[in-house]
Every structure is written in structure tokens, then in C-alpha cells.
Design a protein around this motif. Structure first.
Motif, PDB file in Angstrom:
ATOM      1  N   GLU A 168       0.833  -1.199   0.000  1.00  0.00           N
ATOM      2  CA  GLU A 168       0.000   0.000   0.000  1.00  0.00           C
ATOM      3  C   GLU A 168       0.872   1.255   0.000  1.00  0.00           C
ATOM      4  O   GLU A 168       0.585   2.220  -0.714  1.00  0.00           O
ATOM      5  CB  GLU A 168      -0.907  -0.019   1.239  1.00  0.00           C
ATOM      6  N   ARG A 169       1.933   1.213   0.805  1.00  0.00           N
ATOM      7  CA  ARG A 169       2.845   2.354   0.839  1.00  0.00           C
ATOM      8  C   ARG A 169       3.514   2.547  -0.531  1.00  0.00           C
ATOM      9  O   ARG A 169       3.630   3.668  -1.028  1.00  0.00           O
ATOM     10  CB  ARG A 169       3.894   2.139   1.924  1.00  0.00           C
ATOM     11  N   THR A 170       3.938   1.406  -1.128  1.00  0.00           N
ATOM     12  CA  THR A 170       4.555   1.482  -2.449  1.00  0.00           C
ATOM     13  C   THR A 170       3.564   1.995  -3.480  1.00  0.00           C
ATOM     14  O   THR A 170       3.916   2.779  -4.374  1.00  0.00           O
ATOM     15  CB  THR A 170       5.072   0.100  -2.874  1.00  0.00           C
ATOM     16  N   ARG A 171       2.311   1.562  -3.360  1.00  0.00           N
ATOM     17  CA  ARG A 171       1.288   2.017  -4.291  1.00  0.00           C
ATOM     18  C   ARG A 171       1.095   3.522  -4.208  1.00  0.00           C
ATOM     19  O   ARG A 171       1.000   4.219  -5.228  1.00  0.00           O
ATOM     20  CB  ARG A 171      -0.038   1.314  -4.023  1.00  0.00           C
ATOM     21  N   HIS A 172       1.049   4.034  -2.971  1.00  0.00           N
ATOM     22  CA  HIS A 172       0.890   5.479  -2.803  1.00  0.00           C
ATOM     23  C   HIS A 172       2.098   6.227  -3.365  1.00  0.00           C
ATOM     24  O   HIS A 172       1.946   7.292  -3.990  1.00  0.00           O
ATOM     25  CB  HIS A 172       0.708   5.814  -1.324  1.00  0.00           C
ATOM     26  N   LEU A 201       4.065   5.159  -5.801  1.00  0.00           N
ATOM     27  CA  LEU A 201       3.974   5.078  -7.253  1.00  0.00           C
ATOM     28  C   LEU A 201       2.891   6.014  -7.791  1.00  0.00           C
ATOM     29  O   LEU A 201       3.033   6.595  -8.870  1.00  0.00           O
ATOM     30  CB  LEU A 201       3.683   3.648  -7.691  1.00  0.00           C
ATOM     31  N   GLU A 202       1.814   6.137  -7.015  1.00  0.00           N
ATOM     32  CA  GLU A 202       0.741   7.048  -7.430  1.00  0.00           C
ATOM     33  C   GLU A 202       1.268   8.472  -7.510  1.00  0.00           C
ATOM     34  O   GLU A 202       0.992   9.206  -8.465  1.00  0.00           O
ATOM     35  CB  GLU A 202      -0.404   6.959  -6.408  1.00  0.00           C
ATOM     36  N   GLY A 203       2.053   8.854  -6.493  1.00  0.00           N
ATOM     37  CA  GLY A 203       2.640  10.185  -6.508  1.00  0.00           C
ATOM     38  C   GLY A 203       3.612  10.367  -7.660  1.00  0.00           C
ATOM     39  O   GLY A 203       3.606  11.409  -8.334  1.00  0.00           O
ATOM     40  N   VAL A 204       4.435   9.333  -7.889  1.00  0.00           N
ATOM     41  CA  VAL A 204       5.395   9.406  -8.995  1.00  0.00           C
ATOM     42  C   VAL A 204       4.651   9.491 -10.325  1.00  0.00           C
ATOM     43  O   VAL A 204       5.040  10.249 -11.226  1.00  0.00           O
ATOM     44  CB  VAL A 204       6.332   8.181  -8.978  1.00  0.00           C
ATOM     45  N   TYR A 205       3.582   8.700 -10.456  1.00  0.00           N
ATOM     46  CA  TYR A 205       2.810   8.712 -11.699  1.00  0.00           C
ATOM     47  C   TYR A 205       2.188  10.081 -11.951  1.00  0.00           C
ATOM     48  O   TYR A 205       2.236  10.607 -13.070  1.00  0.00           O
ATOM     49  CB  TYR A 205       1.726   7.637 -11.635  1.00  0.00           C
ATOM     50  N   LEU A 206       1.600  10.684 -10.901  1.00  0.00           N
ATOM     51  CA  LEU A 206       0.995  12.008 -11.063  1.00  0.00           C
ATOM     52  C   LEU A 206       2.056  13.040 -11.426  1.00  0.00           C
ATOM     53  O   LEU A 206       1.833  13.903 -12.294  1.00  0.00           O
ATOM     54  CB  LEU A 206       0.282  12.413  -9.766  1.00  0.00           C
TER      55      LEU A 206
END
Length: 386
Positions: A139-143, A145-150
Motif C-alpha cells: 500500500e505504501r509502495t502504491r501510494h 507510485l501514485e505520486g510518482v505517476y501524477l
């Protein structure tokens, strides 16, 4: 960018599947504790009520203790399994003590089974704790990655805007450069006419320069407008071979003046969906370029072919080929190697083919010459539906 979206969705799916079990049970710790303690007390009560002589019933009740201990491990980890095991031992201790005297075999079986079930619950709790830790990491990695993606998406948007501004600037600079030369000629000729003392032949030459350079400016600006704001294709079903034959007829006079042969190699082709006038413009531009690049007594071939819903049209010449140092620039607007060229022909042709959901490419032949290839879908709706 797509790889980041795929990875992001993968994390979502994984987190969902890993948490399916917990979705079936109450999330609050108090409700979970009741869910575990009530079955333990109930099983102990039934064990106390049913006589010890009912061996089968007692075996079933002892085995059912496995469920609350495993649930405790899954919901609360190895610590929860340990507490549930101590609670089960405390509840069943009086019964074990009583059965130890009357039915010692049953009491021993119950002790062994509680120990085994406790070990199973502790193992399940340990695995559950580890799975939760991994899920938290995911979940932490997903968040992250979400930030990196944005951030990446924002950077890509900024880069695209910068590229558009840069392209517009280059286009404007190229256009200004191309306009400057004919304007200088017009200005010089106008100065000669203004002085009025030049010989008559100079006056005639000055008027000719003004007319010729004005036409050149008009041609340049018309090409620029066609490039900057192209007309949308008017699609209709068209016979590819008839279209190619029409191009050959239109360009045959120019080919004869240059002593270059021009041939259409016909092949069975179904009708394609295109704007015939725009496609004819592209093919004429490619054929004229091929004629200008071809030596005398050589031949230019127009050749269609089919492959998996697409039609390819090749224009092949026997010229010297495109120099390696300008290969990356030939589709750039205003780039030309011709003394009187505008540099918009191939740029406009590439754009028209792109509007038809196709591609315009070229390759140099080892034996000499260049082949330009137009690849178009047979039906435009097939492409839009993909």
C-alpha cells in the motif's frame, strides 16, 4: 506511462484479493473477540453437557476448537491466537480435570488437540501478520507510485506544452526566413521602379521579379496554411488502382520532360476508404520528388500491395538516395534541398497520411534509389474500433 498505470492497477487488484478474507469478518476488534470467544464457550458448554461416554460427539466438539483458534490467528495475528488459546485452555480446564478422573483417554485427547490447534493458530497468526506487513508495504509502495505517476504525468504535460511552443517558434522562424528572401527581391525591384531612371529592360526585369516572387510568397503561404490548418479528409470508397493510374497520367508529362519512365504496377486491390483528392496530392508530391531525384532513362514504379486489412502504396525511384545527414529532417516543415522548394511538401503529405490513420515512411535501397511507402487501413472504422 502506460506501464505505470498497469503496475498501479496490479497493486489495487493484489490488495483487494489479499483482503478478501477480512471483508467477511467484522472489522472492529471487539466484534472479532466476541466472534472467537463465543464459540469457545459454546463448545465447552456442549462438552460439559454431553456425557463422556459419547466418544464420537466429544471428538467432534474437540476438533471444532480448531476453528476459533484459526480465526483468532487470521484476524489478530499470532498474539491473538495465543490469547485465544489461553482462553480456551482456561474454559476447558475444569472439564479436562473432571474427565481426567472419569474418562482419562478423552481428557488426554483434548489436551493434545488443544496443543495442536494452538500451534496451528500461532502459525496462521504468524503468516497473517506477515501478510499484513507485506500488504502495508504494498500500500505504501502504491501510494508512492501514485505520486510518482501524477508527477510524471504533470511533467509530460509540461514537456508537451514546451514541445508545442518550441515547434511553433521553429515554424515561425522558418516561415520568417523563407519570406525574407522574396521580400528582399521585391523590395529591390520596387526600388528600381521607384527611381524611374533605369533602362527599359531593367524595368521589365523588375516587374518580372515582383510577379515571380509574389507568386512564390503566395505558394509559400498557401502551403503553410495547408500545413497549419489542414482540411479534414472527406472519406469515400476509392479504387486504389484507378487512383494510381490517375496519378501516373497527371505526372507523365513531367516525367517525359525529364526523360524518366513512370509505370503503375497493378495488383488486385479492393476499394479503400480515403479522401481521393488528398491521397492524390500526396502521391503526386512523392512522384514529382522521385522524378526530380531520378537520372535520365531510369524508371519510377508505383506499386500497391495488401496485408491484414492494410494497403501499402510504394513509390520507388532509381535516384542517388537521401543523404544520411538529412534523413531525420526530411519530414520537417520548411526543410528542403531544392533551390526553389518550400520544404512543405513532405510535411503536408505526412500529415495527410496521419489524418487517414496511416503512416508515411521511406527506406533507401542498397542498389541505389529510395522507396517511399504509404500504409493505410482499408476501412477507417476498423482503425477507430481497435
Amino acid at each position: 506511462m502506460r506501464s505505470l498505470e498497469t503496475l498501479d492497477n496490479a497493486f489495487y487488484r493484489y490488495a483487494f484479493h489479499m483482503s478478501v478474507f477480512e471483508r467477511f469478518w467484522p472489522q472492529k476488534r471487539q466484534a472479532g473477540a466476541w466472534l472467537i470467544s463465543i464459540p469457545i464457550v459454546l463448545l465447552a458448554g456442549l462438552t460439559a453437557i454431553i456425557p463422556g461416554s459419547e466418544v464420537t460427539a466429544h471428538n467432534i466438539l474437540h476438533h471444532l476448537n480448531f476453528l476459533p483458534l484459526m480465526i483468532a490467528g487470521m484476524l489478530f495475528g499470532w498474539r491473538g491466537a495465543g490469547i485465544a488459546s489461553l482462553f480456551a485452555a482456561a474454559v476447558n480446564a475444569p472439564l479436562i480435570a473432571r474427565h481426567w478422573i472419569e474418562w482419562p483417554l478423552d481428557a488426554k485427547d483434548q489436551i493434545v488437540e488443544l496443543l495442536i490447534f494452538t500451534a496451528a493458530g500461532l502459525i496462521a497468526g504468524y503468516l497473517s501478520d506477515r501478510e499484513r506487513a507485506q500488504r502495508r508495504d504494498l500500500e505504501r509502495t502504491r501510494h508512492e507510485l501514485e505520486g510518482v505517476y501524477l508527477e510524471l504525468r504533470e511533467n509530460v504535460a509540461v514537456m508537451k506544452k514546451a514541445e508545442r511552443l518550441s515547434a511553433a517558434g521553429q515554424l515561425a522562424a522558418s516561415l520568417a526566413h523563407e519570406i525574407r528572401n522574396p521580400l528582399a527581391s521585391i523590395s529591390g525591384a520596387a526600388g528600381i521602379l521607384q527611381r524611374g531612371a533605369a533602362p527599359k529592360e531593367y524595368l521589365a526585369d523588375s516587374l518580372d521579379i515582383i510577379q515571380r516572387e509574389s507568386q512564390r510568397l503566395n505558394k509559400l503561404l498557401t502551403g503553410f496554411l495547408n500545413f497549419a490548418k489542414p482540411r479534414s479528409p472527406r472519406l469515400q470508397r476509392t479504387d486504389a488502382n484507378a487512383l494510381l493510374q490517375s496519378v501516373v497520367s497527371l505526372a507523365s508529362h513531367t516525367a517525359q520532360l525529364s526523360n524518366v519512365g513512370l509505370a503503375h504496377v497493378s495488383a488486385p486491390c479492393p476499394e479503400i476508404e480515403c479522401d481521393p483528392e488528398q491521397l492524390k496530392q500526396v502521391l503526386l508530391n512523392l512522384v514529382i520528388n522521385a522524378i526530380e531525384a531520378s537520372p535520365a532513362n531510369s524508371e519510377i514504379l508505383l506499386r500497391p500491395s495488401l496485408s491484414e486489412g492494410y494497403i501499402s502504396i510504394e513509390v520507388e525511384d532509381r535516384g542517388s538516395g537521401i543523404p544520411d545527414d538529412i534523413v531525420e529532417q526530411i519530414f520537417d516543415p520548411f526543410f528542403t534541398t531544392k533551390a526553389k522548394g518550400t520544404g512543405l511538401g513532405l510535411a503536408i503529405s505526412s500529415m495527410i497520411v496521419s489524418q487517414h490513420n496511416g503512416t508515411l515512411s521511406f527506406h533507401k535501397k542498397p542498389s541505389g534509389g529510395t522507396t517511399f511507402r504509404i500504409e493505410l487501413p482499408m476501412m477507417q472504422e476498423d482503425v477507430h474500433g481497435k
